[in-house]
Design an enzyme around this catalytic site. Structure first.
Site, short mmCIF file in Angstrom:
data_model
loop_
_atom_site.label_atom_id
_atom_site.label_comp_id
_atom_site.label_asym_id
_atom_site.label_seq_id
_atom_site.Cartn_x
_atom_site.Cartn_y
_atom_site.Cartn_z
N ALA A 68 27.32 50.48 15.47
CA ALA A 68 28.06 51.53 16.18
C ALA A 68 28.27 52.73 15.29
CB ALA A 68 29.41 51.00 16.66
N LYS A 83 34.23 54.34 19.26
CA LYS A 83 33.07 53.59 18.78
C LYS A 83 31.97 53.73 19.81
CE LYS A 83 33.68 49.43 17.46
NZ LYS A 83 34.16 48.02 17.48
N ASP A 185 34.17 38.48 13.35
CA ASP A 185 33.79 39.24 12.15
C ASP A 185 35.01 39.44 11.26
OD1 ASP A 185 32.22 40.68 10.37
OD2 ASP A 185 32.40 42.56 11.47
#
Length: 276
Positions: A68, A83, A185
């Site tokens: 992104a 984003k 993540d």
């Protein structure tokens, strides 16, 4: 897209014009053959370059990533971060659009689920499926936990605050997992500290790979990803991560099976490292 005249030469060869075919012997002994290295260079020259990131009204580009582009500025008068997903050019456009929509929708759902449960995360302002972008609250003047740990370690001052920070992180992640939210993540770069940092006011960010799951396996993998991030990014923080896990186990109502799965995932990771 052509550079340096490579494409006209290929076009003439394909049309059976003046030049010899690539890689063929010179007809009648005239002219050198085009070798593999020259063909490779020609292909590289005509390779299509990725397009420049588009402009978003009222926002400036602050970061270009593989997944992104990140913009910062104002959205409807509020400090915002946007984003914009980078399309994968190797995918069919219809598949890429469907996957991007699904991923953005899941990110928004995870953020909303966090906020409903009282877990600190940015406010979702707007999801734009036309440009594949999501507009979020900007946590103004915050710093990443990663930078904070670097700063404390570099200063050589008392690191007892890092132990308290680890406990706060463990509590926050336990609350998130009890809502069956898998971040996907977890790193110290995806946790922010609001000012002043002494308050240890944490905010979870970047849910672009998140999903919903009640499986202990998924939660164990989430913690394993964070542990690997600690090992690779912050040397000599083993005690800090152990404090995080201890608080996680004490806070989460479902921690028993998760910690067991974490141990199994660690064992699999070691086996992969040994095998290569």
């Amino acid at each position: 897209l052509t550079h340096g005249g490579a494409e006209p030469r290929r076009a003439r060869s394909a049309a059976g014009g003046a030049g010899p075919a690539a890689g063929a012997g010179p007809p009648g002994g005239r002219g050198p053959a085009v070798d593999g290295a020259e063909r490779g260079a020609g292909d590289a020259m005509v390779a299509e370059e990725p397009p420049a990131p588009p402009a978003l009204p009222g926002l400036r580009l602050v970061q270009q990533g593989a997944e992104a582009h990140v913009y910062r500025g104002l959205f409807l008068g509020r400090a915002a971060v946007a984003k914009l997903r980078v399309p994968k050019r190797y995918r069919h456009p219809a598949l890429e659009e469907r996957l991007s929509r699904r991923r953005m929708a899941q990110e928004a759902r995870s953020l909303l689920r966090c906020r409903r449960a009282g877990i600190p995360a940015p406010v979702v302002y707007f999801v734009d499926y036309v440009t594949n972008s999501i507009y979020l609250e900007d946590i103004v003047d915050s710093i990443t936990v990663q930078d904070h740990i670097y700063s404390v370690q570099k200063s050589g001052t008392d690191t007892s605050d890092l132990h308290k920070l680890a406990e706060k992180m463990g509590e926050l992640l336990a609350r998130m997992h009890d809502e069956d939210i898998i971040h996907g993540d977890l790193t110290t770069a995806n946790l922010l500290l609001r000012p002043p940092t002494e308050k240890l006011d944490l905010v979870l960010i970047d849910f672009g790979l998140s999903f919903i799951s009640g499986l202990p396996e998924d939660k164990g993998v989430d913690l394993y990803v964070l542990e690997k991030a600690f090992i690779s990014t912050h040397p000599d923080t083993e005690a800090m991560f152990q404090a995080l896990l201890k608080t996680y186990a004490a806070t989460s109502k479902k921690s028993g099976p998760v910690i067991k799965k974490l141990d199994e995932v660690r064992l699999r990771g070691r086996k992969r490292s040994m095998i290569g």
